[in-house]
Design a protein around this motif. Sequence first.
Motif, short mmCIF file in Angstrom:
data_model
loop_
_atom_site.label_atom_id
_atom_site.label_comp_id
_atom_site.label_asym_id
_atom_site.label_seq_id
_atom_site.Cartn_x
_atom_site.Cartn_y
_atom_site.Cartn_z
N LYS A 165 8.80 -3.57 0.03
CA LYS A 165 7.67 -3.09 -0.29
C LYS A 165 7.63 -1.66 -0.30
N HIS A 166 7.00 -0.83 -1.26
CA HIS A 166 6.88 0.29 -1.55
C HIS A 166 5.34 1.05 -1.55
N ASP A 167 5.21 2.17 -1.17
CA ASP A 167 4.24 3.14 -1.53
C ASP A 167 3.68 3.03 -2.96
N THR A 168 2.73 2.81 -3.46
CA THR A 168 2.45 2.60 -4.80
C THR A 168 2.73 4.11 -5.42
N ASP B 18 -1.45 2.20 -0.07
CA ASP B 18 -1.28 0.86 -0.51
C ASP B 18 0.28 0.53 -0.84
N MET B 19 0.63 -0.60 -0.67
CA MET B 19 2.08 -1.00 -0.81
C MET B 19 2.02 -2.23 -1.87
N ALA B 20 3.21 -2.03 -2.79
CA ALA B 20 3.38 -2.88 -3.71
C ALA B 20 4.42 -3.92 -3.10
N ILE B 21 4.23 -5.01 -3.23
CA ILE B 21 5.22 -6.04 -2.52
C ILE B 21 6.10 -6.77 -3.89
#
Length: 192
Positions: free
Chosen positions: A137-140, A173-176
């Motif tokens: 996951k990363h911070d958008t 927000d986190m993109a997975i």
Amino acid sequence: VLSHKGTNTIITDRLILRRFELTDANNMFKNWANDSEVTKFLTWETHSDIEVTKGILEEWVDEYMKPNVYHWAIELNEIREVIGGIAVFNLDEQNLSCELGYCMSKAYWGKGIMSETLEGVIDYLFSEIGLNRITAKHDTNNVASGKVMVKSGMKYEGTLKQAYIRNKKEFCDMAIYAILKSEWINKQQIGQ
Ligand SMILES: CC(C)(COP(=O)(O)OP(=O)(O)OC[C@H]1O[C@@H](n2cnc3c(N)ncnc32)[C@H](O)[C@@H]1OP(=O)(O)O)[C@@H](O)C(=O)NCCC(=O)NCCS
């Protein structure tokens, strides 16, 4: 069922992925832990003093006693120094899945080093340990990290709203992303 082997050394073209050692403190502090640009999108705060780094290394080294701990120091052959780290967390024994987290010295960004690291680790976890699904996951706001995931064969699955608190300050927000073992095998076969 997973067949745990712990953090064994992985050799790639330019890197040795190996266990952290207490003697890595100076290089870890100098190369990334003391750099606020590296920790900008991470859950931990920049180390203000090398004593913090030494304390954390002691904990990490102790953890290697457990057979299900996967945490590699990224050592660059060229300079024989540790320049970053990559770790498995949220290991789900029942569902054969885990998450990866990584970070690295700014001086070596943009040279494909983290992609090379991820590929080595993903291969080890699928072929040696028996995992079926690996996520990250990363911070958008952290575009670079998403690109590394895609380059390593992971696919975007969605965005989790306000899923973490950045630097103990604000919700982000986190993109997975994820890759399955079957997708990894396919990728190897077509030589991408
Ligand atoms: C994210 C990070 C690991 C990337 O490592 P890296 O070794 O520089 O990444 P790579 O060189 O393997 O790059 C992979 C792809 O991302 C792209 N990329 C790398 N840095 C980028 C940036 N700052 N902006 C845009 N794209 C970037 C590269 O162009 C490359 O794609 P390409 O080969 O198709 O051009 C590194 O910047 C880092 O440690 N950042 C701080 C910690 C962190 O954010 N960790 C991840 C938390 S989720």
